[in-house]
Design a protein around this motif. Sequence first.
Motif, PDB file in Angstrom:
ATOM      1  N   THR A  90       1.168 -10.194  -9.426  1.00 18.47           N
ATOM      2  CA  THR A  90       0.116 -10.089 -10.668  1.00 18.47           C
ATOM      3  C   THR A  90      -1.109  -9.299 -10.553  1.00 18.47           C
ATOM      4  O   THR A  90      -2.445  -8.980 -11.184  1.00 18.47           O
ATOM      5  N   ASP A  91      -0.905  -8.801  -8.778  1.00 15.11           N
ATOM      6  CA  ASP A  91      -2.370  -7.843  -8.920  1.00 15.11           C
ATOM      7  C   ASP A  91      -2.313  -6.388  -9.896  1.00 15.11           C
ATOM      8  O   ASP A  91      -1.512  -5.891  -9.857  1.00 15.11           O
ATOM      9  N   ILE A  92      -3.689  -6.543 -10.509  1.00 10.82           N
ATOM     10  CA  ILE A  92      -4.216  -5.631 -11.408  1.00 10.82           C
ATOM     11  C   ILE A  92      -4.055  -4.111 -11.291  1.00 10.82           C
ATOM     12  O   ILE A  92      -3.115  -3.765 -11.998  1.00 10.82           O
ATOM     13  N   ALA A  93      -3.628  -4.047  -9.835  1.00 10.49           N
ATOM     14  CA  ALA A  93      -3.511  -2.380  -9.338  1.00 10.49           C
ATOM     15  C   ALA A  93      -2.021  -2.197  -9.889  1.00 10.49           C
ATOM     16  O   ALA A  93      -1.571  -0.680 -10.267  1.00 10.49           O
ATOM     17  N   ILE A  94      -1.047  -2.927  -9.838  1.00 10.36           N
ATOM     18  CA  ILE A  94       0.416  -3.263  -9.899  1.00 10.36           C
ATOM     19  C   ILE A  94       0.345  -3.315 -11.105  1.00 10.36           C
ATOM     20  O   ILE A  94       1.278  -2.093 -11.825  1.00 10.36           O
ATOM     21  N   GLY A 106       0.623  -1.693   0.413  1.00 11.12           N
ATOM     22  CA  GLY A 106       0.051  -0.161  -0.411  1.00 11.12           C
ATOM     23  C   GLY A 106       0.689   1.257  -0.091  1.00 11.12           C
ATOM     24  O   GLY A 106       0.191   2.039  -0.864  1.00 11.12           O
ATOM     25  N   THR A 107       1.897   1.571   0.877  1.00 11.95           N
ATOM     26  CA  THR A 107       2.656   2.497   0.720  1.00 11.95           C
ATOM     27  C   THR A 107       3.789   2.760  -0.716  1.00 11.95           C
ATOM     28  O   THR A 107       3.684   4.361  -0.711  1.00 11.95           O
ATOM     29  N   ILE A 108       4.016   1.362  -1.321  1.00 13.18           N
ATOM     30  CA  ILE A 108       5.165   1.537  -1.990  1.00 13.18           C
ATOM     31  C   ILE A 108       4.028   2.012  -3.365  1.00 13.18           C
ATOM     32  O   ILE A 108       3.796   3.111  -4.367  1.00 13.18           O
ATOM     33  N   ILE A 109       2.533   1.503  -3.260  1.00 13.95           N
ATOM     34  CA  ILE A 109       1.516   2.175  -4.303  1.00 13.95           C
ATOM     35  C   ILE A 109       1.600   4.086  -4.110  1.00 13.95           C
ATOM     36  O   ILE A 109       1.238   4.137  -5.347  1.00 13.95           O
ATOM     37  N   PHE A 110       1.643   3.404  -3.223  1.00 14.24           N
ATOM     38  CA  PHE A 110       1.240   5.395  -2.744  1.00 14.24           C
ATOM     39  C   PHE A 110       1.901   6.154  -3.562  1.00 14.24           C
ATOM     40  O   PHE A 110       1.323   7.013  -3.885  1.00 14.24           O
ATOM     41  N   ILE A 111       2.932   5.820  -3.535  1.00 12.54           N
ATOM     42  CA  ILE A 111       4.329   6.554  -3.813  1.00 12.54           C
ATOM     43  C   ILE A 111       4.554   6.219  -4.781  1.00 12.54           C
ATOM     44  O   ILE A 111       4.982   7.581  -6.209  1.00 12.54           O
ATOM     45  N   VAL A 112       4.446   5.006  -5.206  1.00  9.23           N
ATOM     46  CA  VAL A 112       4.388   5.528  -7.366  1.00  9.23           C
ATOM     47  C   VAL A 112       3.577   6.349  -7.667  1.00  9.23           C
ATOM     48  O   VAL A 112       3.706   6.913  -8.933  1.00  9.23           O
ATOM     49  N   ASP A 113       2.342   5.988  -7.350  1.00 10.64           N
ATOM     50  CA  ASP A 113       1.137   7.278  -7.701  1.00 10.64           C
ATOM     51  C   ASP A 113       1.570   9.256  -7.900  1.00 10.64           C
ATOM     52  O   ASP A 113       1.783   9.560  -8.305  1.00 10.64           O
ATOM     53  N   ASN A 122      -2.427  -9.069 -21.934  1.00  9.21           N
ATOM     54  CA  ASN A 122      -2.311 -10.067 -20.509  1.00  9.21           C
ATOM     55  C   ASN A 122      -3.678  -9.661 -20.294  1.00  9.21           C
ATOM     56  O   ASN A 122      -4.501 -10.208 -19.299  1.00  9.21           O
ATOM     57  N   PHE A 123      -4.244  -8.514 -19.990  1.00  7.57           N
ATOM     58  CA  PHE A 123      -5.938  -8.325 -18.883  1.00  7.57           C
ATOM     59  C   PHE A 123      -7.034  -7.373 -20.569  1.00  7.57           C
ATOM     60  O   PHE A 123      -6.977  -7.160 -19.901  1.00  7.57           O
ATOM     61  N   LYS A 124      -6.155  -8.486 -21.323  1.00  6.10           N
ATOM     62  CA  LYS A 124      -7.151  -8.133 -22.661  1.00  6.10           C
ATOM     63  C   LYS A 124      -9.069  -7.864 -22.782  1.00  6.10           C
ATOM     64  O   LYS A 124      -9.653  -6.775 -23.427  1.00  6.10           O
ATOM     65  N   ASN A 125      -9.528  -8.817 -21.957  1.00  4.01           N
ATOM     66  CA  ASN A 125     -10.663  -9.001 -21.385  1.00  4.01           C
ATOM     67  C   ASN A 125     -10.827  -8.449 -19.793  1.00  4.01           C
ATOM     68  O   ASN A 125     -10.265  -9.188 -18.683  1.00  4.01           O
ATOM     69  N   ILE A 126     -12.337  -7.583 -19.768  1.00  6.60           N
ATOM     70  CA  ILE A 126     -12.231  -7.575 -18.971  1.00  6.60           C
ATOM     71  C   ILE A 126     -12.627  -8.600 -17.791  1.00  6.60           C
ATOM     72  O   ILE A 126     -14.508  -8.677 -18.438  1.00  6.60           O
ATOM     73  N   THR A 127     -12.223  -9.139 -16.715  1.00  7.98           N
ATOM     74  CA  THR A 127     -13.188  -9.930 -16.155  1.00  7.98           C
ATOM     75  C   THR A 127     -14.393  -9.186 -14.364  1.00  7.98           C
ATOM     76  O   THR A 127     -14.989 -10.969 -13.796  1.00  7.98           O
ATOM     77  N   ASP A 128     -13.764  -8.295 -14.167  1.00  5.60           N
ATOM     78  CA  ASP A 128     -14.600  -7.873 -12.686  1.00  5.60           C
ATOM     79  C   ASP A 128     -14.562  -5.848 -13.533  1.00  5.60           C
ATOM     80  O   ASP A 128     -14.019  -5.577 -13.116  1.00  5.60           O
ATOM     81  N   VAL A 129     -16.123  -5.868 -14.008  1.00  5.45           N
ATOM     82  CA  VAL A 129     -16.631  -4.793 -13.954  1.00  5.45           C
ATOM     83  C   VAL A 129     -17.029  -3.896 -13.170  1.00  5.45           C
ATOM     84  O   VAL A 129     -16.817  -2.651 -13.014  1.00  5.45           O
ATOM     85  N   ASN A 130     -16.201  -4.243 -11.399  1.00  3.64           N
ATOM     86  CA  ASN A 130     -16.668  -3.558 -10.748  1.00  3.64           C
ATOM     87  C   ASN A 130     -14.986  -3.063 -10.212  1.00  3.64           C
ATOM     88  O   ASN A 130     -15.180  -2.286  -9.263  1.00  3.64           O
ATOM     89  N   ASN A 131     -14.045  -3.602 -10.483  1.00  2.00           N
ATOM     90  CA  ASN A 131     -12.418  -3.680 -10.498  1.00  2.00           C
ATOM     91  C   ASN A 131     -11.472  -2.381 -11.104  1.00  2.00           C
ATOM     92  O   ASN A 131     -11.810  -2.349 -11.856  1.00  2.00           O
ATOM     93  N   TYR A 132     -11.832  -1.087 -10.571  1.00  4.26           N
ATOM     94  CA  TYR A 132     -11.446  -0.093 -11.310  1.00  4.26           C
ATOM     95  C   TYR A 132      -9.736   0.580 -12.279  1.00  4.26           C
ATOM     96  O   TYR A 132     -10.053  -0.211 -13.580  1.00  4.26           O
ATOM     97  N   SER A 133      -9.313  -0.429 -11.561  1.00  6.68           N
ATOM     98  CA  SER A 133      -8.153  -0.937 -11.644  1.00  6.68           C
ATOM     99  C   SER A 133      -7.834  -1.596 -13.388  1.00  6.68           C
ATOM    100  O   SER A 133      -6.909  -1.005 -13.813  1.00  6.68           O
ATOM    101  N   GLN A 134      -8.707  -2.921 -13.193  1.00  6.57           N
ATOM    102  CA  GLN A 134      -8.929  -2.988 -14.388  1.00  6.57           C
ATOM    103  C   GLN A 134      -9.764  -2.284 -15.603  1.00  6.57           C
ATOM    104  O   GLN A 134      -8.904  -2.349 -16.776  1.00  6.57           O
TER     105      GLN A 134
END
Length: 292
Positions: free
Chosen positions: A134-138, A105-112, A161-173
């Motif tokens: 493999t977390d889609i957020a990463i 979580g800390t790394i993601i904030f700094i990356v953003d 690799n993530f060509k097809n959306i499998t979770d329309v509720n996942n904003y990262s995807q």
Amino acid sequence: RDLHYPLRRQRQMCIRDRVIVAQINEVNKPKISKLQKTKLKIIQLLEEVGNTEKLLTVLKSYTEEYPMDLERKKRLAYLNLELGNYQGAQELFYKLFKINPTDKGTIIFIVDDKISQGQFKDAYQYIKMIELDTDIAIQSRLELIFFEMGKTKKAQNICNNFKNITDVNNYSQVELMARCESRAGNFNKSIEYLVNYSETRPEHIPSHVLLCYNYLRNQELSPAWQLIKKIQSMPNQEKVVKELISYYDQVSNQMKLERSWEHSFSSDYFETNINSYWSFITTLVRNLSKYS
């Protein structure tokens, strides 16, 4: 002794060592005093009732008294972010990284934070620690960083690799797919992903911002302006709105110049004055280059 004895003995030693380490960790585990337990209960109650202003004050005091409670310190960082105090959150996350450089979580904030400043190489130095996750957020952030660093093949591989959306509720995807489609010139598909997501989450600012940019890239000024007004009504979005209006003006001016270009070829005036015509074209091209 049989041939497998050394292997069995090694396993026995490993099991014994794990037990000893666990016992040592239990002994070294800091004991929580009754006073600290009471303060943690107060924090929990404030979380439950949603009193964020009071929670902020209590968490500040608590983390100063118990600086090694990283869980509460991270909660304070996120709370600052929720309340619009980006600088306060920024300071806390960078301090947290120094203490625990493996926290995702800390790394993601700094990356953003690095991405928002256009420092993509610096962002990669942080995200590469968790690049194999493999977390889609990463992976979504990696795709953006690779693209901006000119590593388009690596960016495209993530898109594939993530060509097809499998979770329309996942904003990262949704964000990743919208960005990939936009880069491929499929603005309508990109807009479709974002519209479907933002309609069910009217308060989700990032999806509105990305959708607005896609409208503008597709030269759809009317829906883009409606979104800008909507974002403007939300708290702590002054900087974002300023950037969107600036981009809106660029696109609007570019469209006017393009219309002027089309009109120039049918102008009787320029047919009779070739010198003025090329002077006009030169100025027009110079102006267009500002928006390319």
